[in-house]
Design a protein around this motif. Structure first.
Motif, PDB file in Angstrom:
ATOM      1  N   LYS A 160       0.809  -1.212   0.000  1.00 51.56           N
ATOM      2  CA  LYS A 160       0.000   0.000   0.000  1.00 51.56           C
ATOM      3  C   LYS A 160       0.848   1.271   0.000  1.00 51.56           C
ATOM      4  CE  LYS A 160      -3.479  -2.481   2.702  1.00 51.56           C
ATOM      5  NZ  LYS A 160      -4.256  -2.490   3.959  1.00 51.56           N
ATOM      6  N   LEU A 161       2.162   1.156   0.136  1.00 54.41           N
ATOM      7  CA  LEU A 161       3.027   2.318   0.212  1.00 54.41           C
ATOM      8  C   LEU A 161       3.621   2.625  -1.142  1.00 54.41           C
ATOM      9  CD1 LEU A 161       4.904   1.406   3.508  1.00 54.41           C
ATOM     10  CD2 LEU A 161       2.914   2.898   3.268  1.00 54.41           C
ATOM     11  N   ASP A 162       4.191   3.811  -1.259  1.00 56.84           N
ATOM     12  CA  ASP A 162       4.889   4.129  -2.490  1.00 56.84           C
ATOM     13  C   ASP A 162       6.210   3.375  -2.514  1.00 56.84           C
ATOM     14  OD1 ASP A 162       7.125   5.928  -1.393  1.00 56.84           O
ATOM     15  OD2 ASP A 162       5.308   6.842  -0.558  1.00 56.84           O
ATOM     16  N   GLU A 163       6.825   3.329  -3.663  1.00 57.33           N
ATOM     17  CA  GLU A 163       7.991   2.472  -3.849  1.00 57.33           C
ATOM     18  C   GLU A 163       9.153   2.848  -2.948  1.00 57.33           C
ATOM     19  OE1 GLU A 163       9.094   2.374  -7.886  1.00 57.33           O
ATOM     20  OE2 GLU A 163       7.245   1.419  -8.580  1.00 57.33           O
ATOM     21  N   SER A 164       9.394   4.145  -2.735  1.00 50.73           N
ATOM     22  CA  SER A 164      10.534   4.563  -1.920  1.00 50.73           C
ATOM     23  C   SER A 164      10.357   4.128  -0.470  1.00 50.73           C
ATOM     24  CB  SER A 164      10.704   6.088  -1.993  1.00 50.73           C
ATOM     25  OG  SER A 164       9.530   6.747  -1.514  1.00 50.73           O
ATOM     26  N   LYS A 165       9.146   4.304   0.079  1.00 51.86           N
ATOM     27  CA  LYS A 165       8.906   3.894   1.457  1.00 51.86           C
ATOM     28  C   LYS A 165       8.949   2.372   1.585  1.00 51.86           C
ATOM     29  CE  LYS A 165       6.140   7.918   2.794  1.00 51.86           C
ATOM     30  NZ  LYS A 165       4.836   8.385   3.311  1.00 51.86           N
ATOM     31  N   ALA A 166       8.410   1.695   0.596  1.00 54.44           N
ATOM     32  CA  ALA A 166       8.423   0.234   0.639  1.00 54.44           C
ATOM     33  C   ALA A 166       9.852  -0.296   0.643  1.00 54.44           C
ATOM     34  CB  ALA A 166       7.658  -0.324  -0.555  1.00 54.44           C
ATOM     35  N   ALA A 167      10.700   0.281  -0.196  1.00 54.51           N
ATOM     36  CA  ALA A 167      12.091  -0.163  -0.257  1.00 54.51           C
ATOM     37  C   ALA A 167      12.800   0.071   1.072  1.00 54.51           C
ATOM     38  CB  ALA A 167      12.823   0.568  -1.383  1.00 54.51           C
ATOM     39  N   ALA A 168      12.513   1.208   1.706  1.00 54.68           N
ATOM     40  CA  ALA A 168      13.155   1.524   2.990  1.00 54.68           C
ATOM     41  C   ALA A 168      12.732   0.536   4.064  1.00 54.68           C
ATOM     42  CB  ALA A 168      12.797   2.954   3.412  1.00 54.68           C
ATOM     43  N   ILE A 169      11.453   0.169   4.092  1.00 54.83           N
ATOM     44  CA  ILE A 169      10.959  -0.770   5.100  1.00 54.83           C
ATOM     45  C   ILE A 169      11.567  -2.144   4.897  1.00 54.83           C
ATOM     46  CG2 ILE A 169       8.900  -1.990   5.931  1.00 54.83           C
ATOM     47  CD1 ILE A 169       7.327   0.563   5.415  1.00 54.83           C
ATOM     48  N   LEU A 170      11.600  -2.592   3.647  1.00 55.02           N
ATOM     49  CA  LEU A 170      12.173  -3.899   3.349  1.00 55.02           C
ATOM     50  C   LEU A 170      13.655  -3.958   3.713  1.00 55.02           C
ATOM     51  CD1 LEU A 170      10.472  -4.712  -0.064  1.00 55.02           C
ATOM     52  CD2 LEU A 170      10.009  -5.762   2.147  1.00 55.02           C
ATOM     53  N   LYS A 171      14.384  -2.872   3.445  1.00 51.90           N
ATOM     54  CA  LYS A 171      15.806  -2.826   3.766  1.00 51.90           C
ATOM     55  C   LYS A 171      16.031  -2.880   5.266  1.00 51.90           C
ATOM     56  CE  LYS A 171      20.012  -0.113   2.997  1.00 51.90           C
ATOM     57  NZ  LYS A 171      20.592   1.115   2.378  1.00 51.90           N
TER      58      LYS A 171
END
Length: 300
Positions: A160-171
């Motif tokens: 549900k998040l934008d790509e930049s936030k999603a990448a940060a969470i996954l990292k």
């Protein structure tokens, strides 16, 4: 007869129910330390359970080496919990398979061993418990992936998040998992390019300076030198030497010590020690609380 038939059908129904349930799970998660023990892989129980599950067609993984899909969805696997019901005279084990909701979905028969050695006893009992999986044609049905159950991480929220936030969470999640893996000691290590790290052990210059040892200073030391013509001649005795002058008169008695060229010395009025220093013989003694060093001219 009716009772026997009923029991047979009950067993068949139970087996079919168990197999259907287990077909819903992709992995068997094996803890490296079972709750029944104090130490990791105690009596090699963890490695044995993983080996036996693998031999029966299941995909068994250790709890600190989870595949990526299992990390994001723990409901894809069940945890193999070793139930230890041992008594003083026998070792008894049951293996329970627990799902992501802490519910037991399968329990094996009780394995029993009379062996006295712990390693042999647990090996025999666990192998007997694992006989419950004999003849079970396990095939993963992928039902849990289709149903998309609630997971224990951020995977569904990331969608549900934008790509930049999603990448940060996954990292951030990946870094946290690597830290946990680093802290836990593995029974079987499988190093990969992603998990390798090293500490820089290049020597660094220390700011600690070594101080020179202080030279002891003897206070109140007098050095007396005998006249050159005052020669004492050494005559060997049972325990050392006696020093005589030209009279001849015994001027000093020397007793051997455990060190070469060091003697305990005694005159009519003084007690001390005679030793060789810088090629000269020195008689050292105390006189009126003052240390006196007197050079002697001795001929051996």
């Amino acid at each position: 007869m009716k009772i026997v038939i009923a029991l047979v059908f009950t067993f068949i129904g139970f087996s079919s129910f168990a197999q259907t349930n287990l077909d819903d799970y992709k992995y068997i998660i094996v803890p490296k330390k079972f709750d029944a023990f104090k130490n990791m892989n105690e009596h090699q129980t963890s490695t044995l359970v993983k080996h036996l599950f693998t031999g029966k067609g299941f995909v068994a993984v250790y709890d600190d080496q989870l595949p990526e899909d299992l990390k994001f969805n723990r409901c894809l696997g069940v945890v193999a919990d070793l139930q230890d019901d041992s008594s003083m005279f026998s070792t008894k084990t049951i293996i329970n398979l627990v799902d992501c909701n802490d519910k037991i979905v399968f329990s094996t028969m009780q394995g029993i061993s009379k062996e006295k050695q712990y390693k042999e006893a647990y090996s025999e009992a666990i192998r007997e418990s694992m006989r419950s999986f004999n003849g079970m044609n396990y095939t993963y049905s992928a039902k849990s992936e289709k149903d998309e159950p609630v997971t224990v991480n951020f995977k569904n929220d990331v969608k549900k998040l934008d790509e930049s936030k999603a990448a940060a969470i996954l990292k951030a999640e990946k870094v946290k998992e690597e830290e946990i893996t680093t802290k836990n000691t593995a029974v079987i290590s499988e190093e990969t390019e992603q998990t390798q790290y090293y500490n820089d052990r290049t020597p660094v210059t220390s700011n600690i300076k070594k101080t020179a040892p202080a030279t002891p200073v003897l206070k109140n030391v007098e050095v007396n030198k005998t006249m050159k013509q005052d020669i004492w001649y050494a005559q060997e005795t049972d325990n050392g030497y006696q020093l005589v002058d030209s009279s001849p008169k015994v001027r000093m008695n020397l007793l051997k010590s455990s060190t070469d060229n060091v003697f305990m010395a005694k005159t009519d009025t003084k007690n001390g020690m005679v030793y060789q220093k810088d090629g000269n013989w020195v008689f050292e003694y105390y006189e009126n609380d003052k240390l006196v060093q007197e050079e002697l001219n001795i001929k051996f």
